[in-house]
Design a protein around this motif. Sequence first.
Motif, mmCIF file in Angstrom:
data_model
loop_
_atom_site.group_PDB
_atom_site.id
_atom_site.type_symbol
_atom_site.label_atom_id
_atom_site.label_comp_id
_atom_site.label_asym_id
_atom_site.label_seq_id
_atom_site.Cartn_x
_atom_site.Cartn_y
_atom_site.Cartn_z
ATOM 1 N N UNK A 188 0.824 -1.198 0.000
ATOM 2 C CA UNK A 188 0.000 0.000 0.000
ATOM 3 C C UNK A 188 0.854 1.242 0.000
ATOM 4 N N UNK A 189 0.182 2.365 0.190
ATOM 5 C CA UNK A 189 0.839 3.664 0.232
ATOM 6 C C UNK A 189 0.918 4.127 1.682
ATOM 7 N N UNK A 190 2.119 4.405 2.147
ATOM 8 C CA UNK A 190 2.310 4.900 3.510
ATOM 9 C C UNK A 190 3.294 6.066 3.478
ATOM 10 N N UNK A 191 3.359 6.765 4.592
ATOM 11 C CA UNK A 191 4.320 7.850 4.711
ATOM 12 C C UNK A 191 5.602 7.324 5.363
ATOM 13 N N UNK A 192 6.665 8.031 5.138
ATOM 14 C CA UNK A 192 7.939 7.666 5.745
ATOM 15 C C UNK A 192 7.784 7.579 7.262
ATOM 16 N N UNK A 193 8.370 6.543 7.834
ATOM 17 C CA UNK A 193 8.278 6.333 9.268
ATOM 18 C C UNK A 193 7.160 5.399 9.691
ATOM 19 N N UNK A 194 6.226 5.145 8.801
ATOM 20 C CA UNK A 194 5.118 4.260 9.124
ATOM 21 C C UNK A 194 5.487 2.794 8.883
ATOM 22 N N UNK A 195 4.521 1.928 9.153
ATOM 23 C CA UNK A 195 4.761 0.490 9.080
ATOM 24 C C UNK A 195 3.766 -0.191 8.142
ATOM 25 N N UNK A 196 4.164 -1.346 7.651
ATOM 26 C CA UNK A 196 3.289 -2.223 6.874
ATOM 27 C C UNK A 196 3.652 -3.659 7.203
ATOM 28 N N UNK A 197 2.679 -4.548 7.092
ATOM 29 C CA UNK A 197 2.956 -5.964 7.223
ATOM 30 C C UNK A 197 2.513 -6.663 5.950
ATOM 31 N N UNK A 198 3.459 -7.275 5.293
ATOM 32 C CA UNK A 198 3.164 -8.060 4.103
ATOM 33 C C UNK A 198 2.921 -9.513 4.497
ATOM 34 N N UNK A 199 2.062 -10.158 3.732
ATOM 35 C CA UNK A 199 1.771 -11.577 3.948
ATOM 36 C C UNK A 199 2.057 -12.350 2.670
ATOM 37 N N UNK A 204 11.064 3.837 4.637
ATOM 38 C CA UNK A 204 11.725 4.973 4.006
ATOM 39 C C UNK A 204 11.325 5.024 2.529
ATOM 40 N N UNK A 205 11.416 6.198 1.915
ATOM 41 C CA UNK A 205 11.076 6.277 0.479
ATOM 42 C C UNK A 205 11.859 5.277 -0.370
ATOM 43 N N UNK A 206 13.079 4.968 0.025
ATOM 44 C CA UNK A 206 13.876 4.017 -0.755
ATOM 45 C C UNK A 206 13.402 2.574 -0.613
ATOM 46 N N UNK A 207 12.423 2.343 0.265
ATOM 47 C CA UNK A 207 11.815 1.015 0.363
ATOM 48 C C UNK A 207 10.708 0.827 -0.678
ATOM 49 N N UNK A 208 10.379 1.873 -1.402
ATOM 50 C CA UNK A 208 9.357 1.789 -2.435
ATOM 51 C C UNK A 208 9.769 0.772 -3.488
ATOM 52 N N UNK A 209 8.913 -0.209 -3.721
ATOM 53 C CA UNK A 209 9.239 -1.291 -4.650
ATOM 54 C C UNK A 209 8.046 -2.233 -4.740
ATOM 55 N N UNK A 210 8.105 -3.111 -5.715
ATOM 56 C CA UNK A 210 7.205 -4.248 -5.732
ATOM 57 C C UNK A 210 7.887 -5.367 -4.950
ATOM 58 N N UNK A 211 7.177 -5.903 -3.987
ATOM 59 C CA UNK A 211 7.715 -6.946 -3.122
ATOM 60 C C UNK A 211 7.169 -8.307 -3.562
ATOM 61 N N UNK A 212 8.065 -9.260 -3.702
ATOM 62 C CA UNK A 212 7.715 -10.612 -4.130
ATOM 63 C C UNK A 212 8.119 -11.614 -3.065
ATOM 64 N N UNK A 258 4.586 -1.617 -2.658
ATOM 65 C CA UNK A 258 4.747 -0.782 -1.476
ATOM 66 C C UNK A 258 5.274 0.571 -1.929
ATOM 67 N N UNK A 259 4.552 1.624 -1.563
ATOM 68 C CA UNK A 259 4.967 2.978 -1.917
ATOM 69 C C UNK A 259 5.100 3.781 -0.628
ATOM 70 N N UNK A 260 6.278 4.348 -0.443
ATOM 71 C CA UNK A 260 6.533 5.135 0.760
ATOM 72 C C UNK A 260 6.773 6.582 0.337
ATOM 73 N N UNK A 261 5.931 7.472 0.792
ATOM 74 C CA UNK A 261 6.069 8.886 0.441
ATOM 75 C C UNK A 261 6.881 9.613 1.519
ATOM 76 N N UNK A 262 7.565 10.634 1.079
ATOM 77 C CA UNK A 262 8.425 11.386 2.025
ATOM 78 C C UNK A 262 7.658 12.530 2.677
#
Length: 135
Positions: A10-21, A87-95, A131-135
């Motif tokens: 999903x789309x989150x801001x820098x500093x936030x968290x996500x859990x992938x399954x 972080x914004x540099x974590x923006x990517x498609x996760x497989x 995963x999209x991380x905005x600054x």
Amino acid sequence: DVQLQASGGGLVQAGESLRLSCTVSGFTLDDHGIGWFRQAPGKEREGVACNSQINFKKYYAASAKGRFTISSDVAKNTVYLQMNNLKPEDTAVYYCASHPTRGCGPNTTYDGGYYYTGNYGVNYWGKGTLVTVSS
């Protein structure tokens, strides 16, 4: 049929968290190491983390250490990737992908690192989750 289904992006801001399954079907999680990889736009795919079924060892890329945690729920046939302090540099498609053995294959380093080796050492890939991380 073997399937790996990644979700939770999903789309989150820098500093936030996500859990992938990563929910797997067609095989038992107990019998395979499961890894997470990511690919940012214009960049090569890279390893992120792997959950080994050998001694429950975890492997992490340097970029993930200290912020990401991989875990598994065998009863649910699911592997999770908890990502904190994004972080914004974590923006990517996760497989997520499975290794043909209970470990994490040739993708590991002696110091607990995890990296991408193409299709070598991986037998099945799931479709990615963005995963999209905005600054």
